[in-house]
Motif scaffolding. Structure first.
Motif, mmCIF file in Angstrom:
data_model
loop_
_atom_site.group_PDB
_atom_site.id
_atom_site.type_symbol
_atom_site.label_atom_id
_atom_site.label_comp_id
_atom_site.label_asym_id
_atom_site.label_seq_id
_atom_site.Cartn_x
_atom_site.Cartn_y
_atom_site.Cartn_z
ATOM 1 N N GLY A 1 0.787 -1.221 0.000
ATOM 2 C CA GLY A 1 0.000 0.000 0.000
ATOM 3 C C GLY A 1 0.822 1.275 0.000
ATOM 4 O O GLY A 1 0.283 2.374 -0.165
ATOM 5 N N GLU A 2 2.127 1.150 0.175
ATOM 6 C CA GLU A 2 3.002 2.329 0.190
ATOM 7 C C GLU A 2 3.105 2.914 -1.218
ATOM 8 O O GLU A 2 3.131 2.192 -2.210
ATOM 9 C CB GLU A 2 4.392 1.926 0.689
ATOM 10 C CG GLU A 2 5.313 3.096 0.886
ATOM 11 C CD GLU A 2 6.643 2.690 1.500
ATOM 12 O OE1 GLU A 2 7.554 3.525 1.476
ATOM 13 O OE2 GLU A 2 6.765 1.551 1.996
ATOM 14 N N GLY A 3 3.148 4.228 -1.296
ATOM 15 C CA GLY A 3 3.299 4.902 -2.575
ATOM 16 C C GLY A 3 4.710 5.417 -2.754
ATOM 17 O O GLY A 3 5.426 5.662 -1.780
ATOM 18 N N SER A 4 5.120 5.572 -4.006
ATOM 19 C CA SER A 4 6.431 6.156 -4.303
ATOM 20 C C SER A 4 6.369 6.882 -5.637
ATOM 21 O O SER A 4 5.488 6.637 -6.452
ATOM 22 C CB SER A 4 7.523 5.083 -4.318
ATOM 23 O OG SER A 4 7.313 4.172 -5.369
ATOM 24 N N ASN A 5 7.310 7.771 -5.819
ATOM 25 C CA ASN A 5 7.415 8.549 -7.049
ATOM 26 C C ASN A 5 8.638 8.113 -7.839
ATOM 27 O O ASN A 5 9.699 7.878 -7.262
ATOM 28 C CB ASN A 5 7.554 10.041 -6.728
ATOM 29 C CG ASN A 5 6.343 10.565 -6.015
ATOM 30 O OD1 ASN A 5 5.226 10.428 -6.495
ATOM 31 N ND2 ASN A 5 6.544 11.139 -4.849
ATOM 32 N N VAL A 6 8.464 8.049 -9.147
ATOM 33 C CA VAL A 6 9.542 7.682 -10.052
ATOM 34 C C VAL A 6 9.652 8.772 -11.108
ATOM 35 O O VAL A 6 8.632 9.273 -11.594
ATOM 36 C CB VAL A 6 9.261 6.320 -10.724
ATOM 37 C CG1 VAL A 6 10.340 5.953 -11.704
ATOM 38 C CG2 VAL A 6 9.086 5.232 -9.683
ATOM 39 N N TYR A 7 10.869 9.115 -11.465
ATOM 40 C CA TYR A 7 11.124 10.144 -12.468
ATOM 41 C C TYR A 7 11.673 9.504 -13.739
ATOM 42 O O TYR A 7 12.550 8.654 -13.693
ATOM 43 C CB TYR A 7 12.146 11.146 -11.915
ATOM 44 C CG TYR A 7 12.705 12.066 -12.960
ATOM 45 C CD1 TYR A 7 11.967 13.157 -13.399
ATOM 46 C CD2 TYR A 7 13.948 11.833 -13.526
ATOM 47 C CE1 TYR A 7 12.476 14.007 -14.376
ATOM 48 C CE2 TYR A 7 14.458 12.677 -14.496
ATOM 49 C CZ TYR A 7 13.721 13.759 -14.915
ATOM 50 O OH TYR A 7 14.216 14.585 -15.880
ATOM 51 N N SER A 8 11.150 9.928 -14.870
ATOM 52 C CA SER A 8 11.706 9.576 -16.171
ATOM 53 C C SER A 8 11.988 10.875 -16.930
ATOM 54 O O SER A 8 11.123 11.748 -16.991
ATOM 55 C CB SER A 8 10.733 8.721 -16.981
ATOM 56 O OG SER A 8 11.222 8.550 -18.300
ATOM 57 N N PRO A 9 13.155 10.979 -17.545
ATOM 58 C CA PRO A 9 13.479 12.187 -18.293
ATOM 59 C C PRO A 9 12.886 12.212 -19.698
ATOM 60 O O PRO A 9 13.107 13.161 -20.432
ATOM 61 C CB PRO A 9 15.009 12.133 -18.361
ATOM 62 C CG PRO A 9 15.306 10.668 -18.413
ATOM 63 C CD PRO A 9 14.274 10.050 -17.493
ATOM 64 N N SER A 10 12.134 11.177 -20.060
ATOM 65 C CA SER A 10 11.622 11.082 -21.425
ATOM 66 C C SER A 10 10.247 10.430 -21.450
ATOM 67 O O SER A 10 9.938 9.557 -20.636
ATOM 68 C CB SER A 10 12.589 10.252 -22.281
ATOM 69 O OG SER A 10 12.017 9.930 -23.519
#
Length: 108
Positions: A13-22
């Motif tokens: 249930g934990e949330g996380s953020n992921v970054y993509s440069p494209s």
């Protein structure tokens, strides 16, 4: 290059953020879908490596933030021994050029 922020929900249930440069990440992760852990890892690996390659094509160097995102995903996935556990892609949101939100996996 447009930045893409991805919000994931892990099996606990934990949330996380992921970054993509494209935006190439859209070919690998779809908002609203959920993936078993092994599939998520394959998709994230392919998508974030492709995104980093796009940065290299444009700027002449790979994107370390994309590789940090991939490392964070691998770290989180290692917490769940059940390969059938699923990770939900809550949001895939494009922003203008550059990094808009990247947690550095401080929230993971």
């Amino acid at each position: 290059m447009p930045a893409v922020n991805i919000r994931l929900r892990w099996p606990d249930g934990e949330g996380s953020n992921v970054y993509s440069p494209s935006t190439v990440i859209h070919q690998h992760l779809t908002q609203g879908d959920s993936y078993p852990l092994p599939e998520l890892l394959l998709r994230a690996d392919a998508g974030l490596n492709a995104a980093s390659e796009r940065v290299k094509d444009v700027k002449g160097f790979y994107c370390s933030s994309a590789m940090d995102s991939l490392s964070g995903i691998r770290m989180m996935a290692s917490k769940f021994p059940d390969p059938q556990a699923r990770v939900e892609v809550l949001e895939v949101q494009e922003h203008g050029n550059g990094k808009v939100h990247y947690s550095g996996f401080g929230d993971i």
